[in-house]
Enzyme design. Structure first.
Site, PDB file in Angstrom:
ATOM      1  N   ARG A   1      26.126  15.831 -37.240  1.00 21.80           N
ATOM      2  CA  ARG A   1      27.069  16.541 -38.245  1.00 21.80           C
ATOM      3  C   ARG A   1      26.738  16.214 -39.619  1.00 21.80           C
ATOM      4  NH1 ARG A   1      32.907  16.956 -34.970  1.00 21.80           N
ATOM      5  NH2 ARG A   1      32.271  18.880 -33.835  1.00 21.80           N
TER       6      ARG A   1
ATOM      7  N   LYS B   1      38.320  25.187 -16.920  1.00 23.35           N
ATOM      8  CA  LYS B   1      39.527  26.054 -16.914  1.00 23.35           C
ATOM      9  C   LYS B   1      39.452  27.530 -16.969  1.00 23.35           C
ATOM     10  CE  LYS B   1      42.796  22.545 -17.729  1.00 23.35           C
ATOM     11  NZ  LYS B   1      43.763  22.103 -18.710  1.00 23.35           N
TER      12      LYS B   1
END
Ligand code: AMP
Length: 404
Positions: free
Chosen positions: A34, A206
């Protein structure tokens, strides 16, 4: 305004970066991607005669309070990234101040010379950051002439340093940095592509995390591949036996609903044909392959099987636009990484054949990185949650505020 159209000469730029990097127990930066990703924007400003005042958050100090209720400044100070930042900006003066606002910060900003960098303290040490507080945003804005937002990873947050602060700069004096510009260009290209066939591969644990994504993709893609943990909710909803596989029973109706919508829209939904099952959630568990929907009791599906790999691969190789969000198995366990590795290889191959491929919005970038194929795809996003929300079709506050 585009960053390339701004004249930075003699100006100070407030640059919102995403230095929310992982640290080890001794507060060493363990992955500086980053920081590296922000360098082109910072160097551009400095090379054009400007000075850069960098602001970022690091972790969640407001959630991990000390026993006395105060913030753990030792753990969450941005001072931990200074050495790594210096290594990434060789030959540059890089200063750090352990405050975000106040007279000392204003003084340090005033004294900053062209070509120099000043990193401020963790924005989340100020309670105004997450609230999008105007007074805090104005204090930040007062430090600089120009505002650059290069923190794509925080673009889905309506915080003071990512959104509110734009109010204090005229449109001519604010722009996205190169990283953020690139993320937006590539995500827009993937999402609005009409280079068909368009295929989305979705995985991850999920269904509930991916519902909005799936809904949005249905309006755009030709093929929707569903793998990973969430495929078992679909399998059970269709009457399959899934043993102990991860499943959200309360999302089964929605899963069936999605399949109906896909059929109505003419989207080809591709679910696994077979699965690699284990007798426990562990890399060392016993394994075997079974047909999808035929998982015995006490076993659970942790990866796709070879027939599924072939099926998914065939669709991918015929695709001209590919969007990938989420691994198709528990790739963190070597014994269940083969499916995700094969998908990464197929995406790389399809890219080589001319497809545009974008990976992002979940753990799939980590998976592709682990497999050493990051430079073989068209674009790998740096923004997990932000990219997911972008692909869900949401307007991100950090983008909206800049374009207001
Ligand atoms: P996401 O962040 O939504 O991309 O989800 C990534 C996580 O999903 C990874 O940590 C995977 O280990 C997990 N995952 C993928 N497939 C399965 C599976 N079959 N069972 C359990 N977890 C899975």
């Amino acid at each position: 305004m585009k960053i390339n159209s701004i004249n930075f000469n003699g100006k100070k730029a407030l640059v919102r970066v995403d230095f929310n990097v992982p640290l080890d127990d001794n507060y060493n930066v363990t992955d500086d991607n980053r920081i590296k990703a922000a360098v082109p924007t910072i160097e551009h400003i400095l090379n054009n005669g400007g000075a850069a005042i960098l602001v970022s958050h690091l972790g969640r100090p407001e959630k991990k309070l000390l026993p006395d209720g105060s913030m753990n400044k030792e753990r969450f100070t941005l001072e931990h990234v200074v050495d790594t930042l210096r290594q990434n900006l060789p030959g540059r003066v890089v200063k750090f101040i352990n405050a975000i606002t106040g007279p000392a910060v204003q003084d340090a900003a005033n004294k900053l010379q062209p070509g120099e960098v000043l990193l401020l303290e963790n924005t989340r040490f100020d309670k105004g950051e997450k609230k999008g507080d105007e007074t805090f945003a104005q204090a930040l804005a007062a430090l600089a002439d120009v505002y650059i937002n290069d923190a794509f990873g925080s673009a889905h947050r309506e915080h003071a340093s990512t959104a509110t602060v734009t109010k204090f700069f005229t449109p001519e004096n604010r722009a996205f940095g190169f990283l953020m510009e690139n993320e937006i260009i590539n995500a827009t290209k993937a999402l609005n592509s009409d280079t068909r066939p368009i295929t989305a591969i979705t995985g991850g644990a999920k269904v509930s995390d991916k519902l909005l994504l799936l809904e949005n993709l249905l309006n755009r893609v030709d093929n929707l591949i569903i793998g990973g943990g969430m495929s078992y909710t679909f399998s059970k909803a269709q009457g399959g036996k899934i043993g102990n596989s991860i499943c959200e029973d309360d999302k089964m109706e929605l899963a069936l609903d999605l399949l109906k919508k896909a059929a109505a829209k003419g989207v080809n939904v591709i679910l696994p044909l077979d699965t690699k099952i284990a007798d426990g959630f562990s890399n060392d568990a016993n394994t075997k392959f079974v047909e999808a929907g035929q998982i015995p009791d006490n076993w659970e599906g942790l990866d796709i099987g070879p027939k599924t790999i072939d099926l998914f691969g065939k669709v991918l190789l015929e695709s001209k636009t590919i969007l990938w969000n989420g691994p198709v198995g528990v790739f963190e366990f070597e014994n269940f990484a083969a499916g995700t590795r094969a998908i990464a290889e197929y995406v790389a191959k399809a890219t080589e054949l001319g497809a545009f491929s974008l990976i992002g919005g979940g753990d799939s970038v980590a998976a592709v990185k682990q497999m050493g194929l990051l430079d073989k795809v068209s674009f790998a996003s740096t923004g997990g949650g932000a990219m997911l929300e972008f692909l869900e079709g949401k307007e991100l506050p950090g983008i909206k505020a800049m374009e207001a």
